[in-house]
Design a protein around this motif. Structure first.
Motif, PDB file in Angstrom:
ATOM      1  N   VAL A 100       0.867  -1.163   0.000  1.00  0.00           N
ATOM      2  CA  VAL A 100       0.000   0.000   0.000  1.00  0.00           C
ATOM      3  C   VAL A 100       0.910   1.221   0.000  1.00  0.00           C
ATOM      4  CG1 VAL A 100      -1.838   1.236   1.203  1.00  0.00           C
ATOM      5  CG2 VAL A 100      -1.746  -1.270   1.279  1.00  0.00           C
ATOM      6  N   MET A 101       0.664   2.124  -0.940  1.00  0.00           N
ATOM      7  CA  MET A 101       1.492   3.315  -1.089  1.00  0.00           C
ATOM      8  C   MET A 101       0.690   4.521  -0.635  1.00  0.00           C
ATOM      9  SD  MET A 101       3.230   2.312  -4.715  1.00  0.00           S
ATOM     10  CE  MET A 101       1.644   1.872  -5.377  1.00  0.00           C
ATOM     11  N   MET A 102       1.243   5.275   0.300  1.00  0.00           N
ATOM     12  CA  MET A 102       0.491   6.316   0.991  1.00  0.00           C
ATOM     13  C   MET A 102       1.215   7.651   0.913  1.00  0.00           C
ATOM     14  SD  MET A 102      -0.326   3.884   4.265  1.00  0.00           S
ATOM     15  CE  MET A 102       1.275   3.125   4.048  1.00  0.00           C
ATOM     16  N   LYS A 103       0.464   8.679   0.538  1.00  0.00           N
ATOM     17  CA  LYS A 103       0.975  10.049   0.533  1.00  0.00           C
ATOM     18  C   LYS A 103       0.057  10.896   1.402  1.00  0.00           C
ATOM     19  CE  LYS A 103       2.982   9.768  -4.096  1.00  0.00           C
ATOM     20  NZ  LYS A 103       3.162  10.464  -5.388  1.00  0.00           N
ATOM     21  N   ASP A 104       0.593  11.357   2.514  1.00  0.00           N
ATOM     22  CA  ASP A 104      -0.204  12.190   3.405  1.00  0.00           C
ATOM     23  C   ASP A 104      -0.534  13.519   2.738  1.00  0.00           C
ATOM     24  OD1 ASP A 104      -0.048  10.259   5.368  1.00  0.00           O
ATOM     25  OD2 ASP A 104       1.710  11.159   6.334  1.00  0.00           O
ATOM     26  N   ALA A 105      -1.664  14.066   3.101  1.00  0.00           N
ATOM     27  CA  ALA A 105      -2.063  15.372   2.577  1.00  0.00           C
ATOM     28  C   ALA A 105      -1.014  16.423   2.922  1.00  0.00           C
ATOM     29  CB  ALA A 105      -3.422  15.772   3.146  1.00  0.00           C
ATOM     30  N   GLN A 106      -0.662  17.223   1.948  1.00  0.00           N
ATOM     31  CA  GLN A 106       0.194  18.405   2.061  1.00  0.00           C
ATOM     32  C   GLN A 106       1.657  18.118   2.364  1.00  0.00           C
ATOM     33  OE1 GLN A 106      -2.029  20.739   4.964  1.00  0.00           O
ATOM     34  NE2 GLN A 106      -3.192  21.751   3.333  1.00  0.00           N
ATOM     35  N   LYS A 107       2.019  16.860   2.564  1.00  0.00           N
ATOM     36  CA  LYS A 107       3.431  16.594   2.848  1.00  0.00           C
ATOM     37  C   LYS A 107       3.952  15.297   2.239  1.00  0.00           C
ATOM     38  CE  LYS A 107       2.457  14.490   7.381  1.00  0.00           C
ATOM     39  NZ  LYS A 107       2.758  14.552   8.827  1.00  0.00           N
TER      40      LYS A 107
END
Length: 297
Positions: free
Chosen positions: A117-124
């Protein structure tokens, strides 16, 4: 699946059960572009179950780790090797996923190489640099690029929140040398710039439940997430049985993939069965340099 592809490269198809199959048209689109897009591959119920498993049972907090990009920003990865019978383990076993991947690679038997699972947090959230998946897997002892992946949108995966970018047809350019770019394996930058002059650069916008199935030599990347939207994506990868790795590493050798019918995920209520999945400890993976580590390490 519709008989005729749509979209700018005619490689987009709409999932229609039970008529979903790899036709000559689908295979031709994959061979030419290096990927196909399947709109609505998972319905709202299936996508909701995947999201619930990830959000409510602590796997992200326990096992996810950062992989810094070239400027030090981190996307995060949750990675495991074996499937299991829970919701997350059923996705790569579904006929509509596993058999489609198998047929696109020529019909030879595939096994589950890993899921992440590849995750990109909002705004960072950080970028994934230009790479081929085979840039990693070549270094793991897989001698041939007989490998394929499904990238499934859990959240909207669009240009604004760091969605996928691909060089259409770039799988036909062969393997590109990869070296560390931040904590990731990045394709040789000069080579990529030359390839950008040959192959169309395309942003792939996906809504939850949409999937892109792509060849391991396809050059792809994704930008940082500066938006207010989270970006999570589910990715399962396969290797041909005949391409069994020649050296031991952090992903498995050949083992039988037990496929299940397409209705099984919708009926499954087992949301969390972490035992047996073998979540990857990034310290065992020589192809990445992890940043932030899981809470339990």
């Amino acid at each position: 699946m519709e008989k005729t592809g749509f979209g700018p490269f005619k490689n987009e198809f709409k999932y229609e059960d039970p008529e979903f199959r790899v036709t000559d048209e689908v295979r031709k689109a994959f061979d030419e572009c290096g990927f196909i897009i399947v709109r609505g591959l998972m319905d709202d119920v299936e996508t909701g179950k995947i999201k619930k498993s990830l959000e409510e049972y602590g796997l992200v907090e326990k096992y996810a780790y950062g992989v810094p990009d070239a400027v030090g920003r981190e996307p995060k990865v949750l990675l495991w090797c074996y499937t299991g019978n829970d919701v997350l383990g059923l996705v790569p076993r579904l006929e509509k996923v596993a058999s489609t991947a198998e047929q696109l690679l020529g019909g030879d038997e595939l096994y589950h190489y890993h899921t992440k699972v590849m995750m990109k947090d909002a705004q960072k959230g950080g970028s994934f640099e230009w790479h081929q998946d085979y840039g990693y897997w070549y270094k793991n002892g897989n001698l041939r690029p007989d490998m394929i992946s499904l990238f499934l949108a859990v959240d909207p995966c669009i240009q604004e929140n760091g969605g996928l970018q691909v060089l259409v047809g770039s799988h036909s350019g062969g393997r590109v040398d990869h070296n560390f770019d931040g904590g990731q394996q990045g394709a040789d930058k000069e080579r990529v710039e030359h390839l950008k002059k040959i192959y169309p650069h395309c942003f792939v916008n996906l809504q939850p439940g949409d999937g892109i199935i792509f060849h391991c030599l396809l050059l792809h990347s994704s930008g940082p997430n500066d938006s207010a939207m989270r970006r999570w994506a589910f990715n399962c990868s396969y290797n041909k049985r005949s391409n069994n790795p020649v050296k031991k590493h952090h992903h498995p050798f050949y083992h039988k993939l037990d496929k299940v019918g397409n209705n099984v995920l919708r009926e499954c209520d087992n949301y969390c069965e972490p035992e047996g999945k073998e979540f990857v400890d990034p310290s065992t993976d020589a192809t990445v340099k992890a940043g932030s580590k899981p809470a339990e390490q």
